[in-house]
Design a protein around this motif. Structure first.
Motif, short mmCIF file in Angstrom:
data_model
loop_
_atom_site.label_atom_id
_atom_site.label_comp_id
_atom_site.label_asym_id
_atom_site.label_seq_id
_atom_site.Cartn_x
_atom_site.Cartn_y
_atom_site.Cartn_z
N LYS A 191 37.23 -7.87 30.90
CA LYS A 191 36.21 -7.89 30.07
C LYS A 191 34.89 -8.65 30.97
N ILE A 192 35.15 -9.56 31.57
CA ILE A 192 33.89 -10.22 32.37
C ILE A 192 33.38 -9.28 33.30
N ALA A 193 34.29 -8.67 34.17
CA ALA A 193 33.77 -7.80 35.22
C ALA A 193 33.10 -6.72 34.75
N LYS A 194 33.68 -5.89 33.52
CA LYS A 194 32.84 -4.65 33.01
C LYS A 194 31.60 -5.35 32.31
N LYS A 195 31.35 -6.25 31.75
CA LYS A 195 30.07 -6.98 31.34
C LYS A 195 29.14 -6.99 32.29
N VAL A 196 29.59 -7.59 33.39
CA VAL A 196 28.63 -7.70 34.58
C VAL A 196 28.12 -6.32 35.21
N VAL A 197 29.14 -5.44 35.21
CA VAL A 197 28.84 -3.84 35.70
C VAL A 197 27.77 -3.34 34.65
N TYR A 198 28.28 -3.39 33.33
CA TYR A 198 27.33 -2.73 32.51
C TYR A 198 26.05 -3.41 32.32
N ASP A 199 25.94 -4.43 32.58
CA ASP A 199 24.59 -5.24 32.46
C ASP A 199 23.67 -4.84 33.43
N ASN A 200 24.44 -4.57 34.75
CA ASN A 200 23.59 -4.17 35.84
C ASN A 200 23.46 -2.78 36.31
N ASP A 209 21.67 -0.33 35.98
CA ASP A 209 20.59 0.37 36.50
C ASP A 209 20.73 0.24 38.00
N ARG A 210 20.75 -1.12 38.66
CA ARG A 210 20.62 -1.04 40.06
C ARG A 210 22.17 -1.34 40.52
N GLY A 211 23.08 -1.38 39.71
CA GLY A 211 24.63 -1.43 40.30
C GLY A 211 24.82 -2.87 40.53
N ALA A 212 26.13 -3.24 40.48
CA ALA A 212 26.48 -4.73 40.67
C ALA A 212 27.33 -4.69 42.04
N THR A 213 27.16 -5.54 42.87
CA THR A 213 27.91 -5.79 44.02
C THR A 213 29.06 -6.72 43.64
N LEU A 214 30.02 -6.55 44.55
CA LEU A 214 31.31 -7.31 44.34
C LEU A 214 30.99 -8.61 44.48
N GLU A 215 29.99 -9.10 44.99
CA GLU A 215 29.43 -10.72 45.30
C GLU A 215 28.82 -10.85 43.85
N ASP A 216 27.75 -10.16 43.45
CA ASP A 216 27.36 -10.33 42.00
C ASP A 216 28.50 -10.55 41.11
N ILE A 217 29.35 -9.83 40.79
CA ILE A 217 30.72 -9.97 39.95
C ILE A 217 31.26 -11.22 40.13
N LEU A 218 31.74 -11.48 41.60
CA LEU A 218 32.52 -12.81 41.82
C LEU A 218 31.70 -14.02 41.60
N LYS A 219 30.50 -13.96 41.81
CA LYS A 219 29.61 -15.03 41.49
C LYS A 219 29.64 -15.29 39.99
N PHE A 220 29.60 -14.38 39.29
CA PHE A 220 29.51 -14.48 37.63
C PHE A 220 30.77 -15.10 37.24
N VAL A 221 32.13 -14.40 37.85
CA VAL A 221 33.37 -14.79 37.29
C VAL A 221 33.55 -16.04 37.65
N GLN A 222 33.19 -16.64 38.97
CA GLN A 222 33.33 -18.11 39.32
C GLN A 222 32.54 -18.87 38.60
N GLY A 223 31.64 -18.55 37.86
CA GLY A 223 30.65 -19.53 37.28
C GLY A 223 31.08 -19.58 35.49
N SER A 224 32.03 -18.73 35.29
CA SER A 224 32.51 -18.76 33.77
C SER A 224 33.38 -19.63 33.66
N SER A 225 33.57 -20.03 32.27
CA SER A 225 34.45 -20.78 31.66
C SER A 225 35.82 -20.50 31.86
N VAL A 226 36.19 -19.24 31.83
CA VAL A 226 37.61 -18.59 31.72
C VAL A 226 38.55 -19.25 33.10
#
Length: 112
Positions: A39-48, A50-67
């Motif tokens: 769910k988190i990865a899909k959210k980051v991809v869908y939120d971005n 227009d420009r696309g989400a890189t692996l690093e973008d998604i990883l950074k978001f996941v590592q900062g999440s409370s999950v």
């Protein structure tokens, strides 16, 4: 299935191959954790999308999440497992050339 004995030195952390990695709690696959990562990865991809989400973008978001909780190791190869499931399910498309991941049934791209 054959039972097997695994011997470990008490002051060393077992390898991911022995423990099953981040996706296992004890001997059981942690489906709730894996679903949360999907769910988190899909959210980051869908939120971005227009420009696309890189692996690093998604990883950074996941590592900062409370999950993840305190000290849960989560590496790129773990995220690649998540993105592969989303790709196989037709949720995202991975474009390794353009450095972006886009969401949308067959319209998403993730780069690694």
């Amino acid at each position: 299935k054959k039972n097997r004995k695994v011997y470990m030195v008490y002051d060393m952390e077992p390898s991911r191959e022995v423990t099953g990695g981040v996706w296992y709690q004890g001997n059981d696959f942690d489906e709730e954790f894996f679903d949360a990562m999907l769910k988190i990865a899909k959210k980051v991809v869908y939120d971005n999308k227009d420009r696309g989400a890189t692996l690093e973008d998604i990883l950074k978001f996941v590592q900062g999440s409370s999950v993840l909780g305190n000290g849960t190791p989560f590496e790129k190869k773990d995220l690649v497992n998540v993105l592969d499931v989303l790709r196989y399910d037709g949720e995202i498309m991975i474009d390794r050339r353009s450095n972006g991941t886009r969401g949308g049934g067959g319209g998403g791209m993730a780069n690694g």
